[in-house]
Design an enzyme around this catalytic site. Structure first.
Site, PDB file in Angstrom:
ATOM      1  N   LYS A 197       0.862  -1.186   0.000  1.00 51.10           N
ATOM      2  CA  LYS A 197       0.000   0.000   0.000  1.00 51.10           C
ATOM      3  C   LYS A 197       0.896   1.233   0.000  1.00 51.10           C
ATOM      4  CE  LYS A 197      -3.572   2.309   2.744  1.00 51.10           C
ATOM      5  NZ  LYS A 197      -4.472   2.190   3.906  1.00 51.10           N
ATOM      6  N   LYS A 250      -2.226  -1.474  -3.780  1.00 48.98           N
ATOM      7  CA  LYS A 250      -3.095  -0.299  -3.682  1.00 48.98           C
ATOM      8  C   LYS A 250      -2.273   0.979  -3.754  1.00 48.98           C
ATOM      9  CE  LYS A 250      -6.000   1.964  -0.338  1.00 48.98           C
ATOM     10  NZ  LYS A 250      -6.410   2.021   1.022  1.00 48.98           N
TER      11      LYS A 250
HETATM   12  C1  PBG Z   1      -7.290   3.225   5.880  1.00 50.91           C
HETATM   13  C2  PBG Z   1      -7.590   3.098   4.431  1.00 50.91           C
HETATM   14  C3  PBG Z   1      -7.413   4.054   3.418  1.00 50.91           C
HETATM   15  C4  PBG Z   1      -7.950   3.511   2.255  1.00 50.91           C
HETATM   16  C5  PBG Z   1      -8.387   2.230   2.570  1.00 50.91           C
HETATM   17  N1  PBG Z   1      -8.139   1.984   3.918  1.00 50.91           N
HETATM   18  C6  PBG Z   1      -6.924   5.444   3.456  1.00 50.91           C
HETATM   19  C7  PBG Z   1      -5.586   5.790   3.902  1.00 50.91           C
HETATM   20  O1  PBG Z   1      -4.686   4.954   4.050  1.00 50.91           O
HETATM   21  O2  PBG Z   1      -5.429   6.976   4.155  1.00 50.91           O
HETATM   22  C8  PBG Z   1      -8.021   4.206   0.917  1.00 50.91           C
HETATM   23  C9  PBG Z   1      -9.154   3.838   0.046  1.00 50.91           C
HETATM   24  C10 PBG Z   1      -9.482   4.803  -1.036  1.00 50.91           C
HETATM   25  O3  PBG Z   1      -8.839   5.854  -1.243  1.00 50.91           O
HETATM   26  O4  PBG Z   1     -10.444   4.518  -1.760  1.00 50.91           O
HETATM   27  N2  PBG Z   1      -6.013   2.901   6.266  1.00 50.91           N
HETATM   28 ZN    ZN Z   2      -5.390   3.712   8.427  1.00 51.20          ZN
END
Ligand code: PBG
Ligand code: ZN
Length: 324
Positions: A197, A250
């Site tokens: 991620k 992601k």
């Molecule tokens: C929480 C999380 C996030 C997303 C999914 N789980 C946001 C982040 O890490 O700030 C992003 C999903 C999206 O942008 O559609 N950790």
């Molecule tokens: Zn988070």
């Protein structure tokens, strides 16, 4: 009267749409999608998320209705994000047995039992400071956070979740969560790890939807640097060793190279998250008439699957299902 071979005619397979269908290498189906949903306190709440047309914050009663509709479209799975009544320093709402997600799971399982309910596991929606873990000063403390994430995952499983999806990017959390689940007898619940991620600007609209914008700083001390590809493989490898069942990349569209590398290297069930910013950009250009929105939507999803994703978390799931 030449003895040369006829020229290569690739167009031969493109004239007839039936032939095109026969030779299409990548096919999307409704089984490929996981639909993200946002739950908020209250009743009869359906708040539109401004930057994500078609996406709403829903109270539990409305969430259950939405799940019934999602299932009636032929979709199989949702992933839940919760916005709690109260936030605090340690994100207690995340692992409260009567927390918003725990109640949501029970409500969905009662009314739409055949829908697969996946839960996002992180603390950022539940902490007063909006960070993904507990703080010591301005530092997100890894191991203390991991213990709380394991508690959160366990409470989701106890409430009836079908699959657990940790999105926090702390080190060692897959091991800790697997251990906590197995110890309590939840040996059959798979873990879908947000394994690679990135610290991405594409999460902007989500943070409005999930009310999880950090009060200070950013997520660069735990999410991955945008320039790194080999590191993604190390992250994924570690999560597989820790017993992740499905690994996720992601965002999706801007990281197709990573999806392909992960798939080829590990041959694991691989998920990709087409995130809020990817969705918002297509929606915005579509609304302006600058692109053919449904067409670009499908193309963006085909690209992700073609890159190697077995499943796609996408806000387009319902719209795409209607076209399949
Ligand atoms: C929480 C999380 C996030 C997303 C999914 N789980 C946001 C982040 O890490 O700030 C992003 C999903 C999206 O942008 O559609 N950790
Ligand atoms: Zn988070």
């Amino acid at each position: 009267m030449s003895t040369q071979l006829p020229i290569k005619r690739y167009r031969r397979l493109r004239y007839n749409p039936l032939v095109r269908d026969l030779v299409r290498e990548t096919v999307l189906t409704k089984n490929d999608f996981i639909y993200p949903l946002f739950v908020v306190p209250g009743e009869k709440v359906k708040n539109p998320v401004k930057s994500m047309p078609g996406v709403y914050q829903l109270s539990i009663d409305m969430l259950v209705k939405e799940c019934a509709e999602v299932a009636s479209l032929g979709l199989k799975a949702v992933i839940l994000f919760g916005i709690p009544e109260h936030k605090d320093e340690v994100g207690s709402g995340a692992y409260d047995e009567n927390g918003i997600i725990q109640r949501s799971i029970r409500a969905i399982k009662k009314e739409v039992p055949y829908l697969l309910v996946i839960t996002d596991v992180c603390l950022c929606e539940y902490t007063s400071h909006g960070h993904c873990g507990v703080l010591d000063g301005e530092e997100i403390v890894n191991d203390a956070t991991v213990s709380l994430l394991a508690k959160e995952a366990l409470s989701h499983a106890d409430a009836g979740a079908d699959m657990i999806a940790p999105s926090d990017m702390m080190d060692g959390r897959i091991y800790a969560i697997r251990k906590a689940l197995d110890y309590k007898g939840h040996t059959k619940i798979p873990i879908m790890s947000y394994a690679a991620k990135y610290a991405s600007g594409y999460y902007g609209p989500f943070r409005d939807a999930a009310d999880s914008t950090p009060a200070f700083g950013d997520r660069r001390s735990h999410q991955m640097d945008i320039g790194n590809a080999e590191e993604a493989l190390r992250e994924v490898e570690a999560d597989i060793e820790e017993n992740a069942d499905i690994v996720m990349v992601k965002p999706a569209g801007p990281y197709l190279d990573i999806i392909r590398k992960v798939k080829d290297t590990f041959k694991m069930p691989t998920a990709a998250y087409q995130v809020s910013g990817e969705y918002a950009m297509i929606k915005a250009a579509g609304a302006n008439g600058w692109i053919d929105e449904p067409r670009v939507m499908m193309e963006s999803l085909y690209a992700i699957k073609r890159a190697g994703a077995d499943m796609i978390l996408t806000y387009f799931a319902k719209e795409a299902a209607k076209r399949l």
